[in-house]
Design a protein around this motif. Structure first.
Motif, PDB file in Angstrom:
ATOM      1  N   ILE A 145     -12.926  -5.837  11.971  1.00  0.00           N
ATOM      2  CA  ILE A 145     -12.584  -4.328  12.917  1.00  0.00           C
ATOM      3  C   ILE A 145     -13.760  -3.822  13.389  1.00  0.00           C
ATOM      4  CG2 ILE A 145     -11.493  -1.744  12.225  1.00  0.00           C
ATOM      5  CD1 ILE A 145      -9.616  -2.692  10.465  1.00  0.00           C
ATOM      6  N   VAL A 146     -15.175  -4.121  11.903  1.00  0.00           N
ATOM      7  CA  VAL A 146     -15.968  -3.768  12.348  1.00  0.00           C
ATOM      8  C   VAL A 146     -17.262  -4.891  14.009  1.00  0.00           C
ATOM      9  CG1 VAL A 146     -18.531  -4.047  11.267  1.00  0.00           C
ATOM     10  CG2 VAL A 146     -16.927  -2.947  10.184  1.00  0.00           C
ATOM     11  N   GLN A 147     -16.496  -5.361  13.451  1.00  0.00           N
ATOM     12  CA  GLN A 147     -16.860  -6.588  14.919  1.00  0.00           C
ATOM     13  C   GLN A 147     -16.336  -6.129  15.942  1.00  0.00           C
ATOM     14  OE1 GLN A 147     -19.408  -9.169  14.327  1.00  0.00           O
ATOM     15  NE2 GLN A 147     -19.796  -8.336  12.097  1.00  0.00           N
ATOM     16  N   LEU A 148     -15.255  -5.913  16.538  1.00  0.00           N
ATOM     17  CA  LEU A 148     -13.983  -5.318  17.232  1.00  0.00           C
ATOM     18  C   LEU A 148     -14.880  -3.993  18.285  1.00  0.00           C
ATOM     19  CD1 LEU A 148     -12.369  -6.308  19.255  1.00  0.00           C
ATOM     20  CD2 LEU A 148     -10.780  -5.159  17.815  1.00  0.00           C
ATOM     21  N   ALA A 174     -18.988  -0.840  23.313  1.00  0.00           N
ATOM     22  CA  ALA A 174     -19.945  -0.845  23.960  1.00  0.00           C
ATOM     23  C   ALA A 174     -20.041  -1.292  25.497  1.00  0.00           C
ATOM     24  CB  ALA A 174     -21.634  -0.501  23.989  1.00  0.00           C
ATOM     25  N   SER A 175     -19.608  -3.102  24.877  1.00  0.00           N
ATOM     26  CA  SER A 175     -19.964  -3.819  26.142  1.00  0.00           C
ATOM     27  C   SER A 175     -18.671  -3.586  27.254  1.00  0.00           C
ATOM     28  CB  SER A 175     -20.466  -5.688  25.344  1.00  0.00           C
ATOM     29  OG  SER A 175     -19.342  -5.219  24.635  1.00  0.00           O
ATOM     30  N   ILE A 176     -17.654  -3.303  25.836  1.00  0.00           N
ATOM     31  CA  ILE A 176     -16.348  -3.660  26.537  1.00  0.00           C
ATOM     32  C   ILE A 176     -16.075  -2.507  27.737  1.00  0.00           C
ATOM     33  CG2 ILE A 176     -13.577  -2.917  26.207  1.00  0.00           C
ATOM     34  CD1 ILE A 176     -14.758  -6.024  25.264  1.00  0.00           C
ATOM     35  N   TYR A 177     -16.423  -1.235  27.266  1.00  0.00           N
ATOM     36  CA  TYR A 177     -16.606   0.253  28.388  1.00  0.00           C
ATOM     37  C   TYR A 177     -17.798  -0.175  29.367  1.00  0.00           C
ATOM     38  CZ  TYR A 177     -13.691   3.137  25.281  1.00  0.00           C
ATOM     39  OH  TYR A 177     -12.684   3.340  24.771  1.00  0.00           O
ATOM     40  N   LEU A 178     -18.467  -0.485  29.180  1.00  0.00           N
ATOM     41  CA  LEU A 178     -19.578  -1.538  30.379  1.00  0.00           C
ATOM     42  C   LEU A 178     -19.384  -1.948  31.590  1.00  0.00           C
ATOM     43  CD1 LEU A 178     -22.697  -0.808  31.528  1.00  0.00           C
ATOM     44  CD2 LEU A 178     -23.361  -2.870  29.531  1.00  0.00           C
ATOM     45  N   TYR A 229      -8.601 -11.188   1.711  1.00  0.00           N
ATOM     46  CA  TYR A 229      -7.989 -10.763   3.268  1.00  0.00           C
ATOM     47  C   TYR A 229      -9.191  -9.202   3.119  1.00  0.00           C
ATOM     48  CZ  TYR A 229      -4.886  -9.052   7.186  1.00  0.00           C
ATOM     49  OH  TYR A 229      -5.129  -9.186   8.486  1.00  0.00           O
ATOM     50  N   LEU A 230      -8.608  -8.526   2.291  1.00  0.00           N
ATOM     51  CA  LEU A 230      -9.302  -7.335   2.482  1.00  0.00           C
ATOM     52  C   LEU A 230     -10.515  -7.448   3.363  1.00  0.00           C
ATOM     53  CD1 LEU A 230      -8.185  -5.736  -0.250  1.00  0.00           C
ATOM     54  CD2 LEU A 230      -7.280  -4.691   2.366  1.00  0.00           C
ATOM     55  N   PRO A 231     -11.623  -7.697   2.466  1.00  0.00           N
ATOM     56  CA  PRO A 231     -13.113  -8.027   3.617  1.00  0.00           C
ATOM     57  C   PRO A 231     -12.992  -8.503   4.496  1.00  0.00           C
ATOM     58  CG  PRO A 231     -12.883  -8.585   1.285  1.00  0.00           C
ATOM     59  CD  PRO A 231     -12.027  -8.230   1.331  1.00  0.00           C
ATOM     60  N   GLU A 232     -12.102  -9.876   5.132  1.00  0.00           N
ATOM     61  CA  GLU A 232     -12.392 -10.323   6.223  1.00  0.00           C
ATOM     62  C   GLU A 232     -11.653  -9.094   7.057  1.00  0.00           C
ATOM     63  OE1 GLU A 232      -9.328 -13.616   8.064  1.00  0.00           O
ATOM     64  OE2 GLU A 232     -10.640 -14.513   6.129  1.00  0.00           O
ATOM     65  N   LEU A 233     -10.775  -9.004   6.949  1.00  0.00           N
ATOM     66  CA  LEU A 233      -9.919  -7.557   7.805  1.00  0.00           C
ATOM     67  C   LEU A 233     -11.174  -6.060   8.477  1.00  0.00           C
ATOM     68  CD1 LEU A 233      -7.193  -5.945   9.356  1.00  0.00           C
ATOM     69  CD2 LEU A 233      -7.211  -4.839   7.126  1.00  0.00           C
ATOM     70  N   GLU A 277      -5.920  -5.188  20.239  1.00  0.00           N
ATOM     71  CA  GLU A 277      -6.537  -5.849  19.199  1.00  0.00           C
ATOM     72  C   GLU A 277      -7.275  -5.279  17.915  1.00  0.00           C
ATOM     73  OE1 GLU A 277      -9.663  -9.480  17.840  1.00  0.00           O
ATOM     74  OE2 GLU A 277      -9.130  -8.877  19.964  1.00  0.00           O
ATOM     75  N   LEU A 278      -7.632  -3.948  18.613  1.00  0.00           N
ATOM     76  CA  LEU A 278      -7.945  -2.919  17.557  1.00  0.00           C
ATOM     77  C   LEU A 278      -6.612  -2.288  17.152  1.00  0.00           C
ATOM     78  CD1 LEU A 278     -10.721  -1.268  16.480  1.00  0.00           C
ATOM     79  CD2 LEU A 278     -10.586   0.371  18.388  1.00  0.00           C
ATOM     80  N   LYS A 279      -6.022  -1.662  17.562  1.00  0.00           N
ATOM     81  CA  LYS A 279      -5.500  -1.085  17.540  1.00  0.00           C
ATOM     82  C   LYS A 279      -4.054  -1.897  16.344  1.00  0.00           C
ATOM     83  CE  LYS A 279      -0.612   0.948  19.044  1.00  0.00           C
ATOM     84  NZ  LYS A 279       0.235   1.129  20.481  1.00  0.00           N
ATOM     85  N   GLU A 280      -3.903  -3.081  16.780  1.00  0.00           N
ATOM     86  CA  GLU A 280      -3.110  -4.628  15.295  1.00  0.00           C
ATOM     87  C   GLU A 280      -3.911  -4.006  14.185  1.00  0.00           C
ATOM     88  OE1 GLU A 280      -2.749  -8.248  17.705  1.00  0.00           O
ATOM     89  OE2 GLU A 280      -1.589  -7.090  18.528  1.00  0.00           O
ATOM     90  N   LEU A 281      -5.334  -4.285  14.284  1.00  0.00           N
ATOM     91  CA  LEU A 281      -5.839  -4.154  13.031  1.00  0.00           C
ATOM     92  C   LEU A 281      -6.079  -2.787  12.394  1.00  0.00           C
ATOM     93  CD1 LEU A 281      -9.274  -6.153  14.403  1.00  0.00           C
ATOM     94  CD2 LEU A 281      -7.340  -6.817  13.006  1.00  0.00           C
TER      95      LEU A 281
END
Length: 166
Positions: A56-59, A64-68, A48-52, A135-139
């Motif tokens: 986070i990295v993918q999110l 940048a695209s979310i803020y744009l 689970y750790l590498p997946e977690l 989602e970022l806060k939860e992860l």
């Protein structure tokens, strides 16, 4: 210290509705203060750790695209709102001063609809932004919970993931 957080990372927890959480080795409720002497990290945690961390990295790559997206949609929406406001007021006054006019009513409804389009664009910018932050806060919360438990054992998350590879 919350023992269940330790037990969630262990290979031996037992749960049932009558007894609740018990240790699979001692068949007793966890009663340690800082760390469990019998803790053995589960293989599912090591997977689970590498997946977690990857989630986070993918999110964070999408940041940048979310803020744009937020800036673009909110900016256009605000321009439409502030640009249509004077016409909305003007058409409202013309519609109901001195007598009702269907032509002015149509102009008023058009500018009102344009204002709603502006509001909708603003919401279209904030919706993905709020989902991203949630989602970022939860992860990150999940990661910090695991790190707090691992800190009690003097182990870092990276060390635990490296042990799994060996």
């Amino acid at each position: 210290m919350i023992q269940t957080e330790h037990c969630d990372l262990c290979e031996f927890p037992k749960r049932d509705l009558k007894k609740g959480l018990t240790c699979g080795l001692t068949n007793k409720k966890p009663d340690f203060e800082v760390s469990c002497p019998d803790l053995k990290f589960s293989n599912s945690l090591k997977e689970y750790l590498p997946e977690l961390l990857n989630q986070i990295v993918q999110l964070e790559k999408r940041k940048a695209s979310i803020y744009l997206n937020l800036g673009l949609f909110a900016g256009i929406g605000l321009l439409i709102l502030f640009g249509s406001y004077p016409y909305l007021i003007q058409n409202f006054k013309q519609t109901f001063d001195p007598e009702f006019s269907y032509l002015n009513w149509n102009y008023f409804l058009s500018t009102l609809l344009l204002s709603f389009v502006g509001i909708r664009l603003i919401l279209m910018g904030f919706w993905p932004f709020n989902n991203y932050r949630k989602e970022l806060k939860e992860l990150q919360s999940e990661k910090s919970k695991i790190n707090m438990v691992l800190k009690n054992y003097g182990i870092k998350m990276e060390t635990l993931m490296n042990l799994e590879k060996k």
